[in-house]
Design a protein around this motif. Structure first.
Motif, PDB file in Angstrom:
ATOM      1  N   GLY A  84       0.714  -1.112  -0.066  1.00 40.96           N
ATOM      2  CA  GLY A  84       0.096   0.005  -0.124  1.00 40.96           C
ATOM      3  C   GLY A  84       0.826   1.228   0.003  1.00 40.96           C
ATOM      4  O   GLY A  84       2.358   1.121  -0.389  1.00 40.96           O
ATOM      5  N   GLU A  85       0.017   2.381   0.161  1.00 43.37           N
ATOM      6  CA  GLU A  85       0.876   3.709   0.104  1.00 43.37           C
ATOM      7  C   GLU A  85       1.063   4.352   1.564  1.00 43.37           C
ATOM      8  O   GLU A  85       0.304   4.172   2.604  1.00 43.37           O
ATOM      9  CB  GLU A  85       0.229   4.783  -0.840  1.00 43.37           C
ATOM     10  N   TYR A  86       2.487   4.540   1.945  1.00 50.47           N
ATOM     11  CA  TYR A  86       2.686   5.048   3.075  1.00 50.47           C
ATOM     12  C   TYR A  86       3.311   6.575   2.975  1.00 50.47           C
ATOM     13  O   TYR A  86       3.344   6.969   1.644  1.00 50.47           O
ATOM     14  CB  TYR A  86       3.624   4.208   3.735  1.00 50.47           C
ATOM     15  N   LEU A  87       3.851   7.201   3.933  1.00 46.79           N
ATOM     16  CA  LEU A  87       4.632   8.366   3.644  1.00 46.79           C
ATOM     17  C   LEU A  87       5.972   8.466   4.231  1.00 46.79           C
ATOM     18  O   LEU A  87       6.206   7.679   5.398  1.00 46.79           O
ATOM     19  CB  LEU A  87       3.775   9.546   4.397  1.00 46.79           C
ATOM     20  N   TYR A  88       6.599   9.252   3.651  1.00 43.27           N
ATOM     21  CA  TYR A  88       8.184   9.467   4.237  1.00 43.27           C
ATOM     22  C   TYR A  88       8.609  10.799   4.180  1.00 43.27           C
ATOM     23  O   TYR A  88       7.942  11.584   3.217  1.00 43.27           O
ATOM     24  CB  TYR A  88       9.287   8.366   3.408  1.00 43.27           C
ATOM     25  N   ASP A  89       9.515  11.084   5.121  1.00 44.40           N
ATOM     26  CA  ASP A  89       9.995  12.562   4.934  1.00 44.40           C
ATOM     27  C   ASP A  89      11.509  12.347   5.350  1.00 44.40           C
ATOM     28  O   ASP A  89      11.886  11.145   6.051  1.00 44.40           O
ATOM     29  CB  ASP A  89       9.300  13.570   5.768  1.00 44.40           C
TER      30      ASP A  89
END
Length: 113
Positions: A84-89
């Motif tokens: 699935g789609e996660y977020l990163y920074d």
């Protein structure tokens, strides 16, 4: 400038999205060009954060320090995550200044095994 060193690992320049198959490894190099008070900064620390994308909150799943601008995504980092789609920074600290690169999509594709 960013570049990757694995063929099973994708970095999409236009969206800054990272895409890989669950459990695969990847190396991505960042060369952050920063200025503070008009001076170029080369001495900084950077930490990659992976977060769950759950609309209202973004629980932290992992933190990985970059070594000399290099992010290594290990097998252990994604092997137990659902596709699935996660977020990163990436949090960048130079002296007492803190800057954030992102957030951007981190897409985990399912594996067949």
């Amino acid at each position: 400038m960013k570049y990757w060193s694995d063929t099973m690992f994708l970095f999409h320049e236009k969206t800054c999205a990272i895409q890989l198959t669950r459990g695969d490894t990847g190396t991505l190099n960042f060369d952050f060009q920063m200025e503070i008070d008009g001076e170029a900064v080369k001495d900084y620390a950077a930490v990659f954060h992976l977060r769950k994308n759950s609309l209202l909150t973004y629980p932290l799943l992992a933190s990985v320090p970059l070594e000399a601008g290099e992010l290594f995504i290990s097998h252990e980092l994604t092997k137990d995550l659902k596709a699935g789609e996660y977020l990163y920074d990436i949090e960048i600290t130079a002296g007492k200044n803190v800057m954030t690169y992102g957030p951007y999509p981190f897409i985990i594709e399912p594996d067949v095994g």
